[in-house]
Design a protein around this motif. Structure first.
Motif: not given
Length: 353
Positions: A101-103, A113-118, A172-184, A234-238
């Motif tokens: 839901a958040w992504l 669509l990159r967050p949801l596909i990831t 929960w680690g995927i949220l850090a992987y897709l964070a917008s900034t380095l601090r976040t 692969l995510i970009a192609v999808a």
């Protein structure tokens, strides 16, 4: 009088999100750097070491039995009620719904669509890798152990590695992987690590997993997060394929919803409003031939022609041929002749003169 109010932290967060309608251009997609490669190799070595230690019934298996006999849930019973709810943060269904839901909202805000596909790729890798090892080794849990000191492998179980722990690391680690900034990303990395460690320790407290199960679950989840940059192409192609199908579907729906022009029947004798009404042209009278004779007959023809010309040049409205009154020439049908003698029976000459 000043009416400005002090912005709270929540107001600043929503204000920042409102200023981010698209994915930030400065955010780079994680790549498989040298540092990440070293971490991946180290974690993979740790993963294999745990598997070998359990297969050989080493000291790690003895540690599992010692903690099982210690029964932490009996040592600290006051934590049992809270940890029963906390362990839900490692269940795949609830956590996947919350994070999706958040992504999904982030995908809508950033137009990607990159967050949801990831997230989908990471969960697929988690199910395949962890599920295969679970079914392949078939280890029984502490509550179902039958032989003290045994590793309880190949007995039809599905407890090794811990699915709760691995799912907590990935989800929960995927949220850090897709964070917008380095601090976040740093903050979310610490938060996800705390949640993953807490979920793993909770399963040991409740007696649902061995210690070795939790260790292997941490390693399995971390391997998936570290390997995600390899799947970015692969995510970009999808994403490109899904967006192309979406555009085609929108085009088809627009074509179906477009109104079809229906021809309007026009009654007989009525012209459509889109065409201007034309005034019927006045047919000209056939030219009158001038007779051979001269004199009064020629004057009569000239007078008739002048009346016709005056009629055509008059400002009266033109009428249809069928509505005009026929014009009859004045006098007899035969023009008079100056040398012709009128037929008077009283003037007939007498015979024999």
């Amino acid at each position: 009088m000043r009416t400005d109010r002090t912005l709270t932290r929540l107001d600043r967060v929503f204000a920042r999100l409102d200023r981010e309608p698209e994915r930030p251009a400065h955010l780079e997609i994680p790549r498989m750097s040298r540092h990440r490669t070293v971490l991946f190799g180290s974690t993979l070595g740790f993963y294999l070491a745990i598997v070998v230690a359990v297969l050989t019934t080493s000291w790690l298996v003895r540690l599992d039995w010692q903690i099982m006999f210690f029964r932490p849930y009996e040592q600290w019973p006051e934590l049992h009620a809270f940890l029963d709810y906390f362990v839900v943060l490692g269940q795949r269904g609830p956590t996947a719904v919350m994070v999706a839901a958040w992504l999904g909202w982030r995908s809508w805000r950033q137009h990607t669509l990159r967050p949801l596909i990831t997230l989908g790729v990471s969960l697929l890798l988690l199910n395949v890798t962890v599920g295969a090892v679970k079914l392949g080794l078939g280890r029984l849990g502490p509550h179902y152990a039958t032989q003290i000191g045994s590793a309880e492998l190949f007995a039809g179980g599905d407890i090794f590695p811990s699915g709760h722990t691995a799912n907590a690391v990935v989800t929960w680690g995927i949220l850090a992987y897709l964070a917008s900034t380095l601090r976040t990303r740093r903050y979310l990395s610490v938060l996800s690590a705390v949640v993953a460690l807490g979920v793993g320790a909770t399963t040991v407290y409740l007696g649902t997993h061995w210690v070795s199960d939790v260790l292997l679950g941490w390693a399995a989840g971390l391997l998936i997060l570290l390997a995600l940059p390899w799947f970015e192409p692969l995510i970009a192609v999808a994403e490109a394929w899904i967006l192309a199908r979406r555009d085609e579907l929108r085009t088809r729906l627009r074509e179906r919803r477009a109104p079809v022009p229906v021809p309007v029947p026009v009654p007989v004798g009525v012209r459509p409003a889109m065409y201007p009404q034309r005034i019927p042209a006045v047919e000209e009278e056939p030219p009158v031939r001038k007779p051979v004779g001269t004199g009064r007959g020629a004057a009569t023809v000239s007078a008739t022609s002048s009346r016709t010309t005056a009629h055509l040049s008059s400002p009266k409205p033109h009428t249809v041929r069928s509505e005009r009154t026929p014009v009859t020439p004045v006098g007899g049908r035969r023009p008079p002749h100056p040398e012709r003698v009128s037929r008077n029976p009283s003037a007939r000459p007498l015979a024999g003169g």
